[in-house]
Design a protein around this motif. Structure first.
Motif, PDB file in Angstrom:
ATOM      1  N   ALA A   1      38.478  -2.430  88.780  1.00  0.00           N
ATOM      2  CA  ALA A   1      39.086  -2.756  90.075  1.00  0.00           C
ATOM      3  C   ALA A   1      38.075  -2.668  91.211  1.00  0.00           C
ATOM      4  O   ALA A   1      38.024  -3.543  92.091  1.00  0.00           O
ATOM      5  CB  ALA A   1      40.266  -1.817  90.337  1.00  0.00           C
ATOM      6  N   THR A   2      37.254  -1.633  91.236  1.00  0.00           N
ATOM      7  CA  THR A   2      36.296  -1.488  92.337  1.00  0.00           C
ATOM      8  C   THR A   2      35.221  -2.565  92.281  1.00  0.00           C
ATOM      9  O   THR A   2      34.739  -3.022  93.332  1.00  0.00           O
ATOM     10  CB  THR A   2      35.652  -0.100  92.290  1.00  0.00           C
ATOM     11  OG1 THR A   2      35.097   0.132  90.977  1.00  0.00           O
ATOM     12  CG2 THR A   2      36.680   0.981  92.590  1.00  0.00           C
ATOM     13  N   THR A   3      34.842  -2.971  91.090  1.00  0.00           N
ATOM     14  CA  THR A   3      33.870  -4.067  90.983  1.00  0.00           C
ATOM     15  C   THR A   3      34.427  -5.333  91.621  1.00  0.00           C
ATOM     16  O   THR A   3      33.727  -6.047  92.366  1.00  0.00           O
ATOM     17  CB  THR A   3      33.518  -4.316  89.512  1.00  0.00           C
ATOM     18  OG1 THR A   3      32.957  -3.132  88.948  1.00  0.00           O
ATOM     19  CG2 THR A   3      32.531  -5.458  89.384  1.00  0.00           C
ATOM     20  N   LYS A   4      35.695  -5.634  91.342  1.00  0.00           N
ATOM     21  CA  LYS A   4      36.320  -6.820  91.927  1.00  0.00           C
ATOM     22  C   LYS A   4      36.485  -6.674  93.438  1.00  0.00           C
ATOM     23  O   LYS A   4      36.276  -7.636  94.191  1.00  0.00           O
ATOM     24  CB  LYS A   4      37.682  -7.055  91.282  1.00  0.00           C
ATOM     25  CG  LYS A   4      37.601  -7.464  89.817  1.00  0.00           C
ATOM     26  CD  LYS A   4      38.997  -7.663  89.241  1.00  0.00           C
ATOM     27  CE  LYS A   4      38.921  -8.055  87.777  1.00  0.00           C
ATOM     28  NZ  LYS A   4      40.291  -8.225  87.185  1.00  0.00           N
ATOM     29  N   GLU A   5      36.870  -5.483  93.885  1.00  0.00           N
ATOM     30  CA  GLU A   5      37.088  -5.294  95.322  1.00  0.00           C
ATOM     31  C   GLU A   5      35.775  -5.408  96.098  1.00  0.00           C
ATOM     32  O   GLU A   5      35.744  -5.974  97.206  1.00  0.00           O
ATOM     33  CB  GLU A   5      37.748  -3.932  95.583  1.00  0.00           C
ATOM     34  CG  GLU A   5      39.160  -3.816  95.048  1.00  0.00           C
ATOM     35  CD  GLU A   5      40.091  -4.856  95.640  1.00  0.00           C
ATOM     36  OE1 GLU A   5      39.811  -5.386  96.738  1.00  0.00           O
ATOM     37  OE2 GLU A   5      41.104  -5.164  94.996  1.00  0.00           O
TER      38      GLU A   5
ATOM     39  N   TRP B   1      32.642   1.518 102.496  1.00  0.00           N
ATOM     40  CA  TRP B   1      31.607   0.773 101.780  1.00  0.00           C
ATOM     41  C   TRP B   1      30.807  -0.050 102.762  1.00  0.00           C
ATOM     42  O   TRP B   1      31.344  -0.618 103.715  1.00  0.00           O
ATOM     43  CB  TRP B   1      32.256  -0.139 100.741  1.00  0.00           C
ATOM     44  CG  TRP B   1      31.284  -1.112 100.113  1.00  0.00           C
ATOM     45  CD1 TRP B   1      30.461  -0.874  99.089  1.00  0.00           C
ATOM     46  CD2 TRP B   1      31.046  -2.463 100.521  1.00  0.00           C
ATOM     47  NE1 TRP B   1      29.705  -1.980  98.787  1.00  0.00           N
ATOM     48  CE2 TRP B   1      30.057  -2.984  99.671  1.00  0.00           C
ATOM     49  CE3 TRP B   1      31.573  -3.277 101.530  1.00  0.00           C
ATOM     50  CZ2 TRP B   1      29.573  -4.281  99.794  1.00  0.00           C
ATOM     51  CZ3 TRP B   1      31.094  -4.561 101.660  1.00  0.00           C
ATOM     52  CH2 TRP B   1      30.102  -5.069 100.786  1.00  0.00           C
ATOM     53  N   ARG B   2      29.503  -0.099 102.505  1.00  0.00           N
ATOM     54  CA  ARG B   2      28.617  -0.945 103.287  1.00  0.00           C
ATOM     55  C   ARG B   2      27.836  -1.824 102.336  1.00  0.00           C
ATOM     56  O   ARG B   2      27.575  -1.425 101.188  1.00  0.00           O
ATOM     57  CB  ARG B   2      27.662  -0.088 104.138  1.00  0.00           C
ATOM     58  CG  ARG B   2      28.379   0.692 105.234  1.00  0.00           C
ATOM     59  CD  ARG B   2      27.372   1.319 106.201  1.00  0.00           C
ATOM     60  NE  ARG B   2      26.540   2.321 105.548  1.00  0.00           N
ATOM     61  CZ  ARG B   2      26.865   3.602 105.420  1.00  0.00           C
ATOM     62  NH1 ARG B   2      28.032   4.035 105.886  1.00  0.00           N
ATOM     63  NH2 ARG B   2      26.033   4.447 104.846  1.00  0.00           N
ATOM     64  N   PRO B   3      27.456  -3.015 102.794  1.00  0.00           N
ATOM     65  CA  PRO B   3      26.747  -3.922 101.890  1.00  0.00           C
ATOM     66  C   PRO B   3      25.530  -3.248 101.277  1.00  0.00           C
ATOM     67  O   PRO B   3      24.782  -2.523 101.947  1.00  0.00           O
ATOM     68  CB  PRO B   3      26.345  -5.089 102.802  1.00  0.00           C
ATOM     69  CG  PRO B   3      27.377  -5.077 103.881  1.00  0.00           C
ATOM     70  CD  PRO B   3      27.698  -3.623 104.127  1.00  0.00           C
ATOM     71  N   GLY B   4      25.378  -3.476 100.002  1.00  0.00           N
ATOM     72  CA  GLY B   4      24.266  -2.900  99.263  1.00  0.00           C
ATOM     73  C   GLY B   4      24.635  -1.649  98.513  1.00  0.00           C
ATOM     74  O   GLY B   4      23.857  -1.192  97.666  1.00  0.00           O
ATOM     75  N   LEU B   5      25.794  -1.069  98.828  1.00  0.00           N
ATOM     76  CA  LEU B   5      26.205   0.151  98.137  1.00  0.00           C
ATOM     77  C   LEU B   5      27.052  -0.196  96.915  1.00  0.00           C
ATOM     78  O   LEU B   5      27.801  -1.166  96.906  1.00  0.00           O
ATOM     79  CB  LEU B   5      27.015   1.051  99.081  1.00  0.00           C
ATOM     80  CG  LEU B   5      26.285   1.587 100.320  1.00  0.00           C
ATOM     81  CD1 LEU B   5      27.226   2.456 101.145  1.00  0.00           C
ATOM     82  CD2 LEU B   5      25.036   2.363  99.926  1.00  0.00           C
ATOM     83  N   SER B   6      26.947   0.658  95.913  1.00  0.00           N
ATOM     84  CA  SER B   6      27.805   0.524  94.732  1.00  0.00           C
ATOM     85  C   SER B   6      29.034   1.393  94.912  1.00  0.00           C
ATOM     86  O   SER B   6      29.099   2.231  95.827  1.00  0.00           O
ATOM     87  CB  SER B   6      27.048   0.944  93.474  1.00  0.00           C
ATOM     88  OG  SER B   6      26.750   2.331  93.523  1.00  0.00           O
ATOM     89  N   ALA B   7      29.994   1.224  94.049  1.00  0.00           N
ATOM     90  CA  ALA B   7      31.209   2.033  94.131  1.00  0.00           C
ATOM     91  C   ALA B   7      30.889   3.501  93.909  1.00  0.00           C
ATOM     92  O   ALA B   7      31.442   4.386  94.585  1.00  0.00           O
ATOM     93  CB  ALA B   7      32.222   1.543  93.085  1.00  0.00           C
TER      94      ALA B   7
END
Length: 671
Positions: free
Chosen positions: A530-534, A632-638
């Motif tokens: 789910a977090t990968t998709k989000e 979350w900010r761009p470049g960060l992983s879950a």
């Protein structure tokens, strides 16, 4: 003096007091004598009249100086009489009428007392013996049961021969006594005249009167009745009548009587057995009447008895030839019809097997077994719509799948007095041709959908439990559901039950693979998906995405003081309460132990804080929780965002718990 013990009366006995004279003594009632129906009595009277007429005709053929008639139509009438009246309850009356009518006619036509007694006795003996042998050797032969095949004809001929022989032991000796001399030809004349009469009229009776019993036994078919066949039949009878008239009435015509049976062969090969019987009656009369009058090829014999014997032998031979050919053809036709029926059954079974194979193939390859079952059922039955209803566990039958134009799901209580609910409760197939006229028809199904005919097929599990009900509906009336369709539906429903159980089990396994078994929330595997998709969606849309890490405060102490079962209940109740504070797009997962993780797509830290505060307020059993929030900010992983939320969570725990902390720190590298 001792008294005998009193006996209780048996059922049906009349009881009376022995001290009261004039009252009937105790004893069983005599059995009631059945009274034959009026129609049977009328038939007996009609046959008695025909029998008398036949005897009168025969008495007018008695040669001068002799006592025996040359023909005996009455013998044939008597044979048909007793065959037709068999089982009508008139046997004593018929026997009395037969003997009385015979004695009266013979007495009125000048026969002596001895001849009256002997001929009457011979006729009664011959008739009763023929009827008994016919009933024994050709069971059921009579109205509704025509002769079938050459074996029946042979048994009929044997019965005729035995009955005529028995009568010949009584009749001719008395005739010899009355005539005052013995004539060797009297015995064969007796046998020929009675045998021909019984054979012709018995065949006619068994074949022509057979229509009375068509409801019980199927008659031998009479073939097509097309105009050409009618024309051929009329031609055959006309040619036969003309040929016999020329041969037996025109003087000086060459003796070609040996060619006349060819006309009988024509009739036997081209027409049904009843027509052949009529043809035999025509040829018998056409040969015998002129012979008795002294005309035709047999008239060269000066002795009337010998002429009659020759004519009757010719008629018997012609009749037997025609019947052998006709009944042999009937046997062949029945055999061919049976072969055709078996071939048709085989074709229907093959078609049913093909339908079932296609349906099972579609079930096995379908992603949705229930929908595939409805579609396959619609193809098999040709129904306008198909429903699959299953119990919902709350007392209702709920539509789980439906196909067909204009068909909408319908839910019906199991205990409602409707045809559908009754079929489900019984667990048995049911077909209703006219739903409007059936008691308990569902008004919603009938009026809202315009259903006229419906077929219900239970879907039964291997354990015999009714798991659902398959309903095929038609908007136009269907008179009957073919047998092969019923068999295919039953087999398909049974196989579909296994498929549905398998699909439900796979769905449960799929849920178990993605859900925490205690709380029912998403597990780590589902969270990662789910977090990968989000995150991918947030990258595409540019919308904010926030993560929360939730920890129940002092859960270990609660678990130790209240017990592990109470701790499990708390986790379950918290999962339910927290889910009630979320949207459908949010993902709440169990992170481990008393920790939970939450993904909030489209939420900034301010919105995430508001959601977190609602969750903290909803913690059950007076407990609290601490929540860390990170955006979350761009470049960060879950994993990196969850690590930031974890840091914020520990800040909240250090600050005293039961609080929401938003992270503003940079994430540490996640190995």
């Amino acid at each position: 003096m001792s008294r005998l013990p009193r006996r209780c009366p048996a059922p049906g006995e009349r009881t009376t007091d022995v001290h009261h004279p004039g009252v009937a003594r105790r004893g069983p009632r005599p059995p009631a004598i059945p009274v034959p129906p009026a129609r049977a009595l009328l038939r007996s009277a009609a046959f008695a009249a025909l029998f008398a007429l036949g005897l009168l005709l025969g008495r007018y053929t008695v040669p001068e100086g002799d006592a025996l008639s040359l023909v005996s139509p009455g013998s044939g009438v008597a044979a048909v009489w007793f065959a037709v009246q068999r089982g009508a309850g008139t046997r004593p009356l018929d026997t009395t009428l037969l003997a009385g009518t015979g004695a009266l006619v013979h007495a009125l036509t000048g026969a002596g007392a001895l001849l009256v007694l002997s001929t009457t006795t011979a006729t009664v003996l011959q008739t009763l013996l023929f009827d008994a042998l016919l009933n024994r050797w050709c069971p059921g032969a009579g109205p509704g049961r025509p002769l079938r095949g050459v074996p029946d004809l042979l048994r009929l001929l044997a019965a005729v021969a035995a009955a005529v022989a028995a009568g010949a032991l009584v009749g001719p000796p008395a005739a010899w006594w009355q005539a005052g001399h013995v004539t060797w030809v009297d015995l064969p004349v007796w046998a020929a005249r009675n045998g021909l009469s019984v054979l012709l009229l018995a065949c006619a009776g068994l074949q022509l009167v057979a229509a009375r019993g068509r409801g019980r036994v199927a008659p031998v078919p009479c073939g097509p009745v097309a105009p050409l066949r009618w024309a051929e039949g009329v031609t055959a009878f006309a040619v036969t009548a003309a040929a016999y008239a020329v041969q037996f009435t025109v003087p000086g015509v060459p003796d070609l009587v040996f060619l006349l049976p060819v006309l009988t062969v024509w009739a036997a090969l081209r027409f049904c057995t009843r027509t052949v019987v009529w043809h035999a009656l025509l040829t018998g009369l056409a040969a015998l009447v002129p012979t008795l009058l002294g005309h035709g090829p047999f008239a060269a014999e000066p002795d009337p008895a010998l002429r009659a014997l020759a004519g009757q032998a010719f008629a018997v031979l012609t009749t037997v030839i025609g019947l052998v050919l006709a009944l042999g053809r009937d046997e062949r036709d029945e055999l061919l019809a049976e072969v055709r029926r078996q071939a048709d059954d085989s074709r229907r079974q093959a078609a049913a097997a093909e339908m079932l194979t296609d349906a099972l193939r579609s079930l096995n390859s379908a992603a949705d077994t229930r929908q595939a079952l409805c579609e396959a059922t619609a193809r098999i039955t040709g129904a306008d719509g198909v429903y699959l209803a299953e119990p919902d566990g709350c007392g209702d039958l709920v539509t789980r799948a439906v196909c067909g134009e204009g068909m909408v799901p319908v839910n019906i209580p199991v205990n409602e007095p409707t045809v559908l609910a009754e079929a489900f409760r019984r667990g048995e197939p049911l077909f209703v041709s006219d739903l409007a006229g059936h008691t308990g028809a569902s008004a919603r199904l009938r009026d809202a959908l315009g259903v006229v005919s419906v077929a219900y097929q239970p879907v039964t599990t291997a354990g015999g439990e009714t798991a659902g009900l398959l309903a095929s509906v038609w908007r136009t009336r269907v008179a009957e559901l073919p047998a092969q369709v019923r068999v295919v539906l039953a087999t398909l429903a049974q196989e579909a039950a296994h498929g549905m159980e398998r699909a439900d089990l796979l769905a449960q396994l799929a849920v178990a693979a993605e859900r925490d078994p205690l709380t029912g929330l998403a597990n780590r595997r589902r969270w990662d998906e789910a977090t990968t998709k989000e995150i991918a969606r947030a990258v595409r849309s540019g919308l904010p995405l926030s993560f929360c890490l939730i920890d129940l405060d002092h859960f270990k102490r609660y678990n130790d003081t209240q017990g592990h079962l109470a701790g499990d209940d708390l986790l379950q109740e918290f999962a339910t309460a927290a889910s009630g504070c979320l949207r459908e797009v949010d993902t709440l997962a169990r992170w481990g132990g008393e920790e939970f993780v939450l993904a909030l797509p489209g939420c900034s830290t301010a919105g995430a804080r508001a959601v977190a505060d609602r969750i903290r307020a909803a913690v059950p059993r007076g407990q609290t929780c601490t929540i860390g929030v990170a955006q979350w900010r761009p470049g960060l992983s879950a994993a990196e965002v969850v690590a930031l939320a974890d840091l914020a969570l520990y800040e909240g725990k250090a600050a005293g718990r039961n609080t929401t902390v938003v992270s503003d720190a940079s994430p540490a590298p996640v190995p």
